[in-house]
Design an enzyme around this catalytic site. Structure first.
Site, PDB file in Angstrom:
ATOM      1  N   ASN A  73      -8.120  -3.562  14.142  1.00 13.67           N
ATOM      2  CA  ASN A  73      -9.398  -3.664  13.897  1.00 13.67           C
ATOM      3  C   ASN A  73      -9.457  -5.024  12.725  1.00 13.67           C
ATOM      4  O   ASN A  73     -10.453  -5.205  12.003  1.00 13.67           O
ATOM      5  CB  ASN A  73      -9.905  -2.585  13.110  1.00 13.67           C
ATOM      6  CG  ASN A  73      -9.370  -1.928  11.865  1.00 13.67           C
ATOM      7  OD1 ASN A  73      -8.454  -2.556  11.396  1.00 13.67           O
ATOM      8  ND2 ASN A  73      -9.760  -0.917  11.536  1.00 13.67           N
TER       9      ASN A  73
ATOM     10  N   ASP B  93       0.896  -1.285  -0.063  1.00 16.15           N
ATOM     11  CA  ASP B  93      -0.068  -0.045   0.024  1.00 16.15           C
ATOM     12  C   ASP B  93       0.704   1.200   0.073  1.00 16.15           C
ATOM     13  O   ASP B  93       1.874   1.309  -0.124  1.00 16.15           O
ATOM     14  CB  ASP B  93      -0.922   0.122   1.197  1.00 16.15           C
ATOM     15  CG  ASP B  93      -0.378  -0.555   2.540  1.00 16.15           C
ATOM     16  OD1 ASP B  93       0.904  -0.493   2.468  1.00 16.15           O
ATOM     17  OD2 ASP B  93      -0.881  -1.074   3.362  1.00 16.15           O
TER      18      ASP B  93
ATOM     19  N   HIS C   4      -7.612  -5.042  10.065  1.00 15.59           N
ATOM     20  CA  HIS C   4      -7.061  -4.775   8.550  1.00 15.59           C
ATOM     21  C   HIS C   4      -5.551  -5.487   8.254  1.00 15.59           C
ATOM     22  O   HIS C   4      -4.957  -5.529   9.033  1.00 15.59           O
ATOM     23  CB  HIS C   4      -7.258  -3.350   8.466  1.00 15.59           C
ATOM     24  CG  HIS C   4      -6.177  -2.647   8.790  1.00 15.59           C
ATOM     25  ND1 HIS C   4      -6.224  -1.638   9.939  1.00 15.59           N
ATOM     26  CD2 HIS C   4      -4.816  -2.625   8.693  1.00 15.59           C
ATOM     27  CE1 HIS C   4      -5.229  -1.049  10.224  1.00 15.59           C
ATOM     28  NE2 HIS C   4      -4.224  -1.364   9.390  1.00 15.59           N
TER      29      HIS C   4
ATOM     30  N   GLU D 270      -9.833  -2.251   5.169  1.00 14.10           N
ATOM     31  CA  GLU D 270     -10.487  -2.008   6.425  1.00 14.10           C
ATOM     32  C   GLU D 270     -11.755  -2.858   6.543  1.00 14.10           C
ATOM     33  O   GLU D 270     -12.139  -3.647   5.511  1.00 14.10           O
ATOM     34  CB  GLU D 270     -11.142  -0.566   6.228  1.00 14.10           C
ATOM     35  CG  GLU D 270      -9.845   0.650   6.244  1.00 14.10           C
ATOM     36  CD  GLU D 270      -8.989   0.565   7.704  1.00 14.10           C
ATOM     37  OE1 GLU D 270      -9.222  -0.317   8.557  1.00 14.10           O
ATOM     38  OE2 GLU D 270      -8.412   1.972   7.838  1.00 14.10           O
TER      39      GLU D 270
END
Length: 234
Positions: A136, A67, A138, A143
């Site tokens: 979370n 990313d 990811h 996400e």
């Protein structure tokens, strides 16, 4: 999944680097998927040391990073281009022409995503993908709620992710969007290494270990892959 509990961060880094060494020994022109953040720093230090010792070589390898933030260029010290060059690429023998990171400054982001995906495929696909995990769940910047079928795409980052990553930005201002390899892109890798270390990741580890597969917890897609090694420690 293979679950490997480690005594400390150094052991995790060493064991993960062992898998990279095995991969490069078996296939000199391996295609490697790389990650950023704090988790892989020790792995990269190990790979740099082993390159210097002549144990491994990246001379024929190719890499694709997961990313990059939208709007940040390679010379921006908060970009992942800069992170990778500073922590790894400048210290190993991989030709920079084969060390790929998504272009967050691309004029046409959708085109950049499709071309990045096509480049990975044209390289023969990822032989080995390195991952960390967000609190979370990811992976990459995928996400919660991201489709398991997703390929490289633009994502709007959640507030929790931006708040967590603000520690790396002097002004605390984290870009709102990023380019990320998709969950299907990651799943297409032949082998996957997941690094989970520290108390703050304990809840994410427990949820992953539970075996529940849901798009609300992106890392859970890894349960559908046939060759994943998870290193975990506190």
């Amino acid at each position: 999944m293979e679950w490997v509990e480690v005594k400390n961060y150094e052991e995790m880094s060493r064991l993960a680097a062992d898998l990279f060494e095995q991969q490069l020994s078996a296939k000199k022109d391996s295609v490697l998927g790389l990650a950023t953040g704090n988790s892989p720093l020790g792995v990269y230090e190990e790979l740099i040391r082993r390159t210097a010792e002549g144990r491994i070589s990246f001379a024929e390898a190719t890499s694709y990073n997961l990313d990059e933030y939208v709007g940040l260029g390679a010379k921006d010290e908060t970009s992942y281009h800069y992170y990778m060059h500073d922590t790894l690429f400048s210290k190993i023998d991989m030709p920079l022409s084969r060390a790929h990171v998504p272009n967050g400054e691309a004029a046409d982001l959708a085109k950049e995503c499709s071309e990045y995906e096509a480049a990975i495929a044209a390289s023969g696909g990822l032989d080995l993908q390195l991952l960390g995990i967000g609190v979370n769940g990811h992976i990459g910047f995928n996400e919660p709620g991201t489709s398991f079928d997703s390929l490289t795409h633009v994502v709007k980052l959640t507030e929790s992710t931006r708040n967590k990553n603000s520690e790396h930005f002097p002004d605390g201002e984290v870009p709102e969007k990023a380019l990320t390899a998709g969950l299907q892109t990651i799943m297409n890798a032949k082998k996957i290494i997941m690094l989970i270390f520290g108390e703050e990741k304990a809840e994410a580890y427990e949820r992953l270990r539970s075996g529940e597969v849901t798009e609300d917890f992106p890392a859970s897609v890894l349960h559908l892959h046939g060759n994943v090694t998870v290193f975990y420690g506190k």
